[in-house]
Design an enzyme around this catalytic site. Structure first.
Site, short mmCIF file in Angstrom:
data_model
loop_
_atom_site.label_atom_id
_atom_site.label_comp_id
_atom_site.label_asym_id
_atom_site.label_seq_id
_atom_site.Cartn_x
_atom_site.Cartn_y
_atom_site.Cartn_z
N ASP A 16 61.55 22.69 100.16
CA ASP A 16 61.41 23.98 100.50
C ASP A 16 61.33 24.15 102.10
OD1 ASP A 16 60.58 26.61 100.79
OD2 ASP A 16 58.94 26.40 99.49
N VAL A 39 66.85 32.02 100.16
CA VAL A 39 66.11 31.41 101.17
C VAL A 39 65.63 32.40 102.03
CG1 VAL A 39 67.91 30.94 102.91
CG2 VAL A 39 66.00 29.37 102.75
N ASP A 40 66.15 33.32 102.38
CA ASP A 40 65.89 34.52 103.11
C ASP A 40 64.60 35.29 102.72
OD1 ASP A 40 65.71 36.53 105.09
OD2 ASP A 40 67.58 37.68 104.27
N SER A 128 75.21 30.10 103.21
CA SER A 128 76.23 30.42 102.65
C SER A 128 76.58 30.04 101.17
CB SER A 128 77.66 30.37 103.20
OG SER A 128 77.72 31.56 104.36
N GLY A 130 74.78 29.82 98.75
CA GLY A 130 73.93 30.54 97.15
C GLY A 130 74.76 31.80 96.99
N1 AR6 Z 1 64.40 26.03 101.00
C1 AR6 Z 1 65.45 25.60 101.16
N2 AR6 Z 1 66.61 25.86 100.48
C2 AR6 Z 1 66.52 27.00 99.67
C3 AR6 Z 1 65.39 27.83 99.35
C4 AR6 Z 1 64.27 27.15 100.07
N3 AR6 Z 1 62.90 27.84 99.97
N4 AR6 Z 1 65.70 28.86 98.74
C5 AR6 Z 1 66.80 29.00 98.29
N5 AR6 Z 1 67.49 27.56 99.00
P1 AR6 Z 1 71.09 31.56 99.68
P2 AR6 Z 1 73.41 32.64 101.43
C6 AR6 Z 1 69.00 27.41 98.99
O1 AR6 Z 1 71.58 32.49 98.52
O2 AR6 Z 1 74.44 31.83 100.28
C7 AR6 Z 1 70.16 36.15 100.98
O3 AR6 Z 1 69.93 37.72 100.07
C8 AR6 Z 1 69.81 27.71 98.05
O4 AR6 Z 1 69.67 26.96 96.69
O5 AR6 Z 1 69.41 31.82 100.15
O6 AR6 Z 1 73.73 32.37 102.80
C9 AR6 Z 1 70.28 37.16 102.29
O7 AR6 Z 1 69.71 38.10 102.81
C10 AR6 Z 1 71.26 27.62 98.72
O8 AR6 Z 1 71.54 26.33 98.34
O9 AR6 Z 1 72.10 32.03 100.82
C11 AR6 Z 1 71.94 37.17 102.19
O10 AR6 Z 1 72.16 38.49 101.76
C12 AR6 Z 1 71.10 27.85 100.01
O11 AR6 Z 1 69.36 27.94 100.23
C13 AR6 Z 1 72.46 36.09 101.03
O12 AR6 Z 1 71.37 35.89 100.54
C14 AR6 Z 1 71.37 29.15 100.50
O13 AR6 Z 1 71.47 30.09 99.50
C15 AR6 Z 1 72.76 34.92 102.05
O14 AR6 Z 1 73.62 34.32 100.81
#
Ligand code: AR6
Length: 179
Positions: A16, A39-40, A128, A130
């Site tokens: 995490d 993650v945001d 990007s 997720g």
């Molecule tokens: N620690 C590490 N990695 C994580 C965590 C964590 N706590 N939580 C999720 N991930 P995403 P994106 C991973 O969707 O695709 C948001 O709503 C997750 O499994 O977070 O860039 C923003 O506001 C995945 O592999 O980001 C934008 O609107 C990775 O982080 C949009 O999502 C990225 O997934 C951005 O989408």
């Protein structure tokens, strides 16, 4: 945090990112900088409401039209174990258009900012891959190339690529060195 692979300056780990201890973590944000899911959302929850206030201040001052894809903006980390959060906006994956240079820009610009502030420990999530739908295999290739090209010029910086699952870390390691 579980380490899967490391060399002198690059660590591939599962965990995490909100628990990472270092100078900064990178947030996979969106243009609005108002928080979101993935993650945001986790970073905003862990940092506390001051983070949203700091992001709103950035919107009022530096980025009134929102943060463009590939750009970076920094805030304090507030209740996080890191002093800083580097927010970036990855590209939404599209089959019809090659957006790999935009994804590379997120990493490159964050590394440059870390260098400018003389950070020694920085962690990235898999930007990007997720909600934004970028295939993890293709992203692995792009990220590995940026690290290979950029890290040697920033000798004091160690980068952790923090994957949220063991499977994601494995995909990275299996595809990072394809290209
Ligand atoms: N620690 C590490 N990695 C994580 C965590 C964590 N706590 N939580 C999720 N991930 P995403 P994106 C991973 O969707 O695709 C948001 O709503 C997750 O499994 O977070 O860039 C923003 O506001 C995945 O592999 O980001 C934008 O609107 C990775 O982080 C949009 O999502 C990225 O997934 C951005 O989408």
């Amino acid at each position: 945090m579980k380490i899967y692979w490391q060399d002198d300056r690059l660590i591939v780990a599962e965990g995490d990112i909100t628990r990472f201890e270092g100078d900064a973590i990178v947030n996979a944000a969106n243009k609005s900088l108002q928080g979101g899911g993935g993650v945001d959302g986790a970073i905003h929850r862990a940092a506390g409401p001051e983070l949203l206030e700091a992001c709103r201040a950035l919107r009022r001052t530096a980025w009134p039209d929102g943060l463009p894809v590939g750009e970076v903006a920094m805030t304090p980390g507030f209740r996080l174990p890191v002093a800083h959060v580097i927010h970036t906006v990855g590209p939404v994956f599209a089959k019809s258009e090659d957006r790999s240079s935009q994804l590379a820009d997120c990493y490159r610009h964050a590394l440059r900012l870390a260098e400018k502030h003389q950070f020694t420990r920085l962690a990235f999530p898999a930007i990007s891959t997720g909600i934004y739908g970028y295939p993890a295999e293709a992203a692995a290739n792009i990220v590995a190339a940026v690290m290979r090209d950029t890290l040697p010029a920033i000798p004091d910086l160690t980068v952790t690529l923090m994957f949220f699952s063991a499977a994601d870390a494995e995909i990275f390691l299996n595809h990072a060195f394809d290209g």
